[in-house]
Design a protein around this motif. Structure first.
Motif, PDB file in Angstrom:
ATOM      1  N   GLN A  60       0.843  -1.053   0.064  1.00  0.00           N
ATOM      2  CA  GLN A  60      -0.014  -0.020   0.122  1.00  0.00           C
ATOM      3  C   GLN A  60       0.847   1.362   0.060  1.00  0.00           C
ATOM      4  O   GLN A  60       0.658   2.347  -0.502  1.00  0.00           O
ATOM      5  CB  GLN A  60      -1.028  -0.018   0.939  1.00  0.00           C
ATOM      6  N   LEU A  61       2.153   1.251   0.562  1.00  0.00           N
ATOM      7  CA  LEU A  61       2.949   2.420   0.824  1.00  0.00           C
ATOM      8  C   LEU A  61       3.541   2.387  -0.689  1.00  0.00           C
ATOM      9  O   LEU A  61       3.632   3.714  -1.047  1.00  0.00           O
ATOM     10  CB  LEU A  61       3.870   1.955   1.715  1.00  0.00           C
ATOM     11  N   ALA A  62       3.908   1.493  -1.518  1.00  0.00           N
ATOM     12  CA  ALA A  62       4.317   1.415  -2.556  1.00  0.00           C
ATOM     13  C   ALA A  62       3.541   2.128  -3.694  1.00  0.00           C
ATOM     14  O   ALA A  62       3.864   2.726  -4.462  1.00  0.00           O
ATOM     15  CB  ALA A  62       4.772   0.134  -3.146  1.00  0.00           C
ATOM     16  N   ALA A  63       2.228   1.695  -3.397  1.00  0.00           N
ATOM     17  CA  ALA A  63       1.179   2.356  -4.272  1.00  0.00           C
ATOM     18  C   ALA A  63       1.145   4.072  -4.123  1.00  0.00           C
ATOM     19  O   ALA A  63       0.756   4.713  -5.094  1.00  0.00           O
ATOM     20  CB  ALA A  63      -0.196   1.893  -3.954  1.00  0.00           C
ATOM     21  N   GLU A  64       1.543   4.415  -3.059  1.00  0.00           N
ATOM     22  CA  GLU A  64       1.367   5.784  -2.646  1.00  0.00           C
ATOM     23  C   GLU A  64       2.797   6.535  -3.100  1.00  0.00           C
ATOM     24  O   GLU A  64       2.603   7.618  -3.528  1.00  0.00           O
ATOM     25  CB  GLU A  64       1.034   6.055  -1.016  1.00  0.00           C
ATOM     26  N   PHE A  65       3.936   5.943  -3.049  1.00  0.00           N
ATOM     27  CA  PHE A  65       5.072   6.573  -3.221  1.00  0.00           C
ATOM     28  C   PHE A  65       5.906   5.801  -4.539  1.00  0.00           C
ATOM     29  O   PHE A  65       6.289   4.600  -4.330  1.00  0.00           O
ATOM     30  CB  PHE A  65       5.926   6.586  -2.217  1.00  0.00           C
ATOM     31  N   PRO A  66       6.011   6.557  -5.641  1.00  0.00           N
ATOM     32  CA  PRO A  66       6.679   5.930  -6.934  1.00  0.00           C
ATOM     33  C   PRO A  66       8.256   5.691  -6.595  1.00  0.00           C
ATOM     34  O   PRO A  66       8.768   4.983  -7.375  1.00  0.00           O
ATOM     35  CB  PRO A  66       6.387   7.091  -7.826  1.00  0.00           C
ATOM     36  N   GLY A 106      11.954  -6.923   1.704  1.00  0.00           N
ATOM     37  CA  GLY A 106      12.705  -6.225   0.989  1.00  0.00           C
ATOM     38  C   GLY A 106      11.829  -5.247   0.221  1.00  0.00           C
ATOM     39  O   GLY A 106      10.691  -5.512  -0.050  1.00  0.00           O
ATOM     40  N   VAL A 107      12.350  -3.977   0.478  1.00  0.00           N
ATOM     41  CA  VAL A 107      11.545  -2.663  -0.349  1.00  0.00           C
ATOM     42  C   VAL A 107      12.453  -2.286  -1.217  1.00  0.00           C
ATOM     43  O   VAL A 107      13.645  -1.522  -0.616  1.00  0.00           O
ATOM     44  CB  VAL A 107      11.152  -1.821   0.812  1.00  0.00           C
ATOM     45  N   GLU A 108      12.451  -2.444  -2.510  1.00  0.00           N
ATOM     46  CA  GLU A 108      13.457  -1.791  -3.524  1.00  0.00           C
ATOM     47  C   GLU A 108      13.056  -0.378  -3.874  1.00  0.00           C
ATOM     48  O   GLU A 108      11.949  -0.160  -4.393  1.00  0.00           O
ATOM     49  CB  GLU A 108      13.515  -2.732  -4.672  1.00  0.00           C
ATOM     50  N   LEU A 109      14.113   0.714  -3.649  1.00  0.00           N
ATOM     51  CA  LEU A 109      14.052   2.035  -3.897  1.00  0.00           C
ATOM     52  C   LEU A 109      14.470   2.252  -5.587  1.00  0.00           C
ATOM     53  O   LEU A 109      15.633   1.699  -5.867  1.00  0.00           O
ATOM     54  CB  LEU A 109      14.745   2.778  -2.928  1.00  0.00           C
ATOM     55  N   VAL A 110      13.608   3.198  -6.128  1.00  0.00           N
ATOM     56  CA  VAL A 110      13.991   3.097  -7.751  1.00  0.00           C
ATOM     57  C   VAL A 110      13.602   4.626  -7.877  1.00  0.00           C
ATOM     58  O   VAL A 110      13.313   5.490  -7.237  1.00  0.00           O
ATOM     59  CB  VAL A 110      13.015   2.426  -8.377  1.00  0.00           C
ATOM     60  N   GLU A 111      14.176   4.973  -9.105  1.00  0.00           N
ATOM     61  CA  GLU A 111      13.981   6.435  -9.515  1.00  0.00           C
ATOM     62  C   GLU A 111      12.728   6.577  -9.980  1.00  0.00           C
ATOM     63  O   GLU A 111      12.426   5.686 -11.046  1.00  0.00           O
ATOM     64  CB  GLU A 111      15.178   6.762 -10.513  1.00  0.00           C
ATOM     65  N   PRO A 112      11.929   7.556  -9.499  1.00  0.00           N
ATOM     66  CA  PRO A 112      10.388   7.764 -10.278  1.00  0.00           C
ATOM     67  C   PRO A 112      10.690   8.370 -11.361  1.00  0.00           C
ATOM     68  O   PRO A 112      11.385   8.756 -11.990  1.00  0.00           O
ATOM     69  CB  PRO A 112       9.974   8.377  -9.197  1.00  0.00           C
ATOM     70  N   GLY A 113       9.641   8.008 -12.316  1.00  0.00           N
ATOM     71  CA  GLY A 113       9.411   8.963 -13.482  1.00  0.00           C
ATOM     72  C   GLY A 113       9.012   7.808 -14.457  1.00  0.00           C
ATOM     73  O   GLY A 113       8.511   6.683 -14.404  1.00  0.00           O
ATOM     74  N   GLU A 114       9.375   7.921 -15.780  1.00  0.00           N
ATOM     75  CA  GLU A 114       9.069   7.071 -16.748  1.00  0.00           C
ATOM     76  C   GLU A 114       9.544   5.631 -16.636  1.00  0.00           C
ATOM     77  O   GLU A 114      10.753   5.489 -16.397  1.00  0.00           O
ATOM     78  CB  GLU A 114       9.644   7.516 -18.304  1.00  0.00           C
ATOM     79  N   GLU A 115       8.781   4.800 -16.827  1.00  0.00           N
ATOM     80  CA  GLU A 115       9.100   3.418 -16.548  1.00  0.00           C
ATOM     81  C   GLU A 115       9.992   2.583 -17.677  1.00  0.00           C
ATOM     82  O   GLU A 115       9.898   3.204 -18.924  1.00  0.00           O
ATOM     83  CB  GLU A 115       8.046   2.398 -16.291  1.00  0.00           C
ATOM     84  N   ARG A 116      11.084   1.997 -17.293  1.00  0.00           N
ATOM     85  CA  ARG A 116      11.905   1.238 -18.305  1.00  0.00           C
ATOM     86  C   ARG A 116      11.237   0.122 -19.090  1.00  0.00           C
ATOM     87  O   ARG A 116      11.357  -0.964 -18.036  1.00  0.00           O
ATOM     88  CB  ARG A 116      13.340   1.399 -18.028  1.00  0.00           C
ATOM     89  N   ARG A 117      10.907   0.046 -20.133  1.00  0.00           N
ATOM     90  CA  ARG A 117      10.255  -1.319 -20.426  1.00  0.00           C
ATOM     91  C   ARG A 117      11.563  -2.451 -20.634  1.00  0.00           C
ATOM     92  O   ARG A 117      12.511  -2.045 -21.122  1.00  0.00           O
ATOM     93  CB  ARG A 117       9.534  -1.003 -21.825  1.00  0.00           C
ATOM     94  N   ALA A 118      11.007  -3.508 -20.356  1.00  0.00           N
ATOM     95  CA  ALA A 118      11.909  -4.677 -20.483  1.00  0.00           C
ATOM     96  C   ALA A 118      12.367  -4.836 -22.100  1.00  0.00           C
ATOM     97  O   ALA A 118      13.535  -5.334 -22.552  1.00  0.00           O
ATOM     98  CB  ALA A 118      11.269  -6.151 -20.076  1.00  0.00           C
ATOM     99  N   VAL A 119      11.276  -4.772 -23.037  1.00  0.00           N
ATOM    100  CA  VAL A 119      11.616  -4.842 -24.474  1.00  0.00           C
ATOM    101  C   VAL A 119      11.121  -3.573 -24.963  1.00  0.00           C
ATOM    102  O   VAL A 119      10.035  -3.460 -25.102  1.00  0.00           O
ATOM    103  CB  VAL A 119      11.075  -5.953 -24.973  1.00  0.00           C
ATOM    104  N   ALA A 120      11.798  -2.696 -25.425  1.00  0.00           N
ATOM    105  CA  ALA A 120      11.591  -1.311 -26.091  1.00  0.00           C
ATOM    106  C   ALA A 120      10.808  -1.589 -27.186  1.00  0.00           C
ATOM    107  O   ALA A 120      10.643  -2.346 -28.082  1.00  0.00           O
ATOM    108  CB  ALA A 120      12.695  -0.414 -26.270  1.00  0.00           C
ATOM    109  N   ALA A 121       9.408  -0.778 -27.079  1.00  0.00           N
ATOM    110  CA  ALA A 121       8.828  -0.857 -28.223  1.00  0.00           C
ATOM    111  C   ALA A 121       9.481  -0.407 -29.700  1.00  0.00           C
ATOM    112  O   ALA A 121      10.210   0.509 -29.686  1.00  0.00           O
ATOM    113  CB  ALA A 121       7.617   0.336 -28.170  1.00  0.00           C
ATOM    114  N   GLY A 122       8.957  -1.155 -30.773  1.00  0.00           N
ATOM    115  CA  GLY A 122       9.531  -0.986 -31.883  1.00  0.00           C
ATOM    116  C   GLY A 122      11.124  -1.696 -32.398  1.00  0.00           C
ATOM    117  O   GLY A 122      11.308  -1.816 -33.157  1.00  0.00           O
ATOM    118  N   ASP A 123      11.497  -2.485 -30.992  1.00  0.00           N
ATOM    119  CA  ASP A 123      12.664  -3.376 -31.453  1.00  0.00           C
ATOM    120  C   ASP A 123      12.249  -4.383 -32.139  1.00  0.00           C
ATOM    121  O   ASP A 123      11.159  -5.080 -32.067  1.00  0.00           O
ATOM    122  CB  ASP A 123      12.928  -3.833 -29.861  1.00  0.00           C
TER     123      ASP A 123
END
Length: 498
Positions: free
Chosen positions: A368-374, A387-404
């Motif tokens: 629930q905390l993760a849903a509140e804080f990106p 474990g709680v993994e901290l990440v840089e918020p913002g645009e998500e990096r896709r596993a396989v980029a669109a158009g590849d």
């Protein structure tokens, strides 16, 4: 009604008492700072926890530590998972006192003693049924890494082979052989296999498909005569990777590894140094999958807070010659007594079941905390290994980029949410600092030390668990605000010390 004279006298006494309290606090602060200064000047640069946690513990009980400066902390590090019953549990203290008061020798090398006999009996009572009936136990040096080294020597002697298989993200200790099998090895002399996980799946898929690909890769490496990996002496794995970022191995994948190794006569070594003694919601973490390993390496909680490590293995692997593996401090009587008390208490009081029920509730609140804080990318764990993994918020990096080329979602499905965001070790360190300022001790781990880890004692109460989560939530909120507003997340040494 008091006269003015009496009132003045009371006020004077209050002022004197306040001055005395201030002097006591100043003295405690001075002693605290002095000890930290001397530690920095005299101890090795290799120290780790002391850098991030500049506290001076002087008293402890259960979940709580009191520092030399008078501050109190909730300890969710628990000696890196060593303190299954928390600090100074009465049954542990009583077991130690009993040995001390009995006049029994404290150092006995590998001689048989009543204390050792009681420890082995209790340990075997807890082992997975498939192993307990035909097991041998090897006492080695007192650290978990010593048990790993001994296990490697054992399977090499038993099979006549030399190579070892280990997994990405693994941590097995700090001695040479253990480091070779750990994820941060600099000189790789052990074949490394992919460890399945959802958030940072090496194949960009996660879930069952990611685990299946990891298993197929393992089979391919072993069966391909040109893979460069000859038939190994053994495979070592953690049922939950701890230092790797609190990553539980899927139960089906664990069973698959058991079949793969069994079919090829490769001894399977389960590293239960941090996961054992109820931590994950089963007495031993391999029990979740029903897997019976050939070898188990055990330490941390089995010593009841004191140094102790053992290797438990199938009796048909017992090819040791006398003295083939020894250690001056393999007969730690106080640790065996404390360990027996701990193993018995965890078993008789159902603390593994307690971890199995409380852990998911804590995970649910953290999600629930993760849903509140990106800035929180993932929450995971098993039992009271969280474990709680901290990440840089913002645009998500896709596993396989669109158009590849070849990025067909039918073939290369992306994980839910579009894949992992970049790890944020600076944010994780900031959360750890903010936790400490609020009287909560947590550990960091995982890739780039971006995972805040919780390893509370198995005796933690519901109220204490709520207090831990409240303080962690406040810390995350403070860091998220600072990150959003562009304020640097730094504190002075005095602030970090409390």
């Amino acid at each position: 009604m008091e006269t003015g004279e009496r009132t003045g006298a009371r006020e004077s006494r209050a002022l004197v008492e306040a001055d005395v309290d201030a002097e006591v606090c100043a003295g405690a602060r001075g002693a605290h700072e002095g000890i930290l200064r001397r530690q920095s000047a005299r101890e090795s640069s290799a120290r780790t926890y002391a850098r991030a946690l500049p506290i001076v513990p002087v008293r402890a009980r259960g979940l709580t530590i009191e520092g030399a400066d008078g501050r109190r902390y909730l300890d969710c590090l628990s000696g890196a998972g060593t303190l299954a019953l928390g600090h100074n549990h009465p049954v542990v203290l009583e077991a130690i006192r009993k040995v001390l008061d009995s006049g029994a020798p404290l150092h006995v090398l590998d001689l048989a003693t009543p204390v050792k006999d009681a420890f082995i009996t209790e340990l075997f009572r807890t082992l997975p049924p498939g192993l307990a009936g035909h097991a041998r136990v090897q006492f080695c040096g007192p650290a978990g890494t010593d048990a790993v080294e001994a296990a490697f020597k054992l399977v090499r002697a038993a099979t006549g082979r030399t190579g070892m298989l280990a997994f990405t993200g693994a941590y097995h200790g700090m001695t040479a052989g253990s480091l070779d099998a750990s994820g941060h090895a600099a000189d790789v002399r052990v074949a490394r296999l992919p460890f399945p996980q959802d958030y940072r799946c090496p194949f960009g898929m996660g879930g069952d498909r990611g685990a299946e690909l990891a298993a197929r890769w393992t089979e391919s490496v072993l069966d391909d005569t040109k893979s460069g990996v000859p038939l190994p002496a053994g495979m070592i794995l953690e049922p939950v990777q701890g230092e790797g970022g609190v990553i539980p191995a899927p139960d089906a994948w664990m069973r698959r590894m058991r079949r793969i190794t069994e079919d090829r006569s490769i001894p399977l070594i389960a590293d239960e140094i941090q996961t054992g003694v109820g931590r994950t919601g089963a007495f031993w973490a391999v029990e979740h999958s029903g897997v019976t390993p050939d070898v188990m390496v055990l330490s941390k909680a089995i010593g009841g807070s004191l140094p102790l490590a053992v290797v438990v293995y199938r009796d048909d692997l017992d090819v040791w010659e006398p003295g083939a593996h020894a250690g001056t401090f393999r007969g730690n009587q106080l640790a065996m007594a404390a360990g027996t008390a701990t193993l018995t208490y965890v078993r008789e009081h159902g603390l593994a079941e307690r971890a199995a029920s409380l852990g998911p509730r804590m995970l649910a609140q953290l999600r629930q905390l993760a849903a509140e804080f990106p800035i929180i990318g993932d929450v995971r764990g098993r039992g009271l290994m969280i474990g709680v993994e901290l990440v840089e918020p913002g645009e998500e990096r896709r596993a396989v980029a669109a158009g590849d080329v070849g990025a067909d979602p039918e073939v290369f499905p992306c994980p839910a949410g579009g894949g992992p965001r970049p790890a944020a070790p600076a944010l994780a360190a900031a959360v750890q600092r903010e936790c400490l300022r609020r009287g909560l001790i947590v550990e960091l781990g995982g890739r780039k030390a971006s995972v805040v880890r919780l390893l509370p004692p198995l005796t933690i109460s519901d109220e204490q668990a709520d207090a831990v989560l409240d303080r962690l939530a406040d810390a995350v909120a403070a860091v998220a605000r600072g990150h959003t507003e562009g304020r640097p997340q730094t504190t002075t040494h005095s602030e970090r010390a409390g």
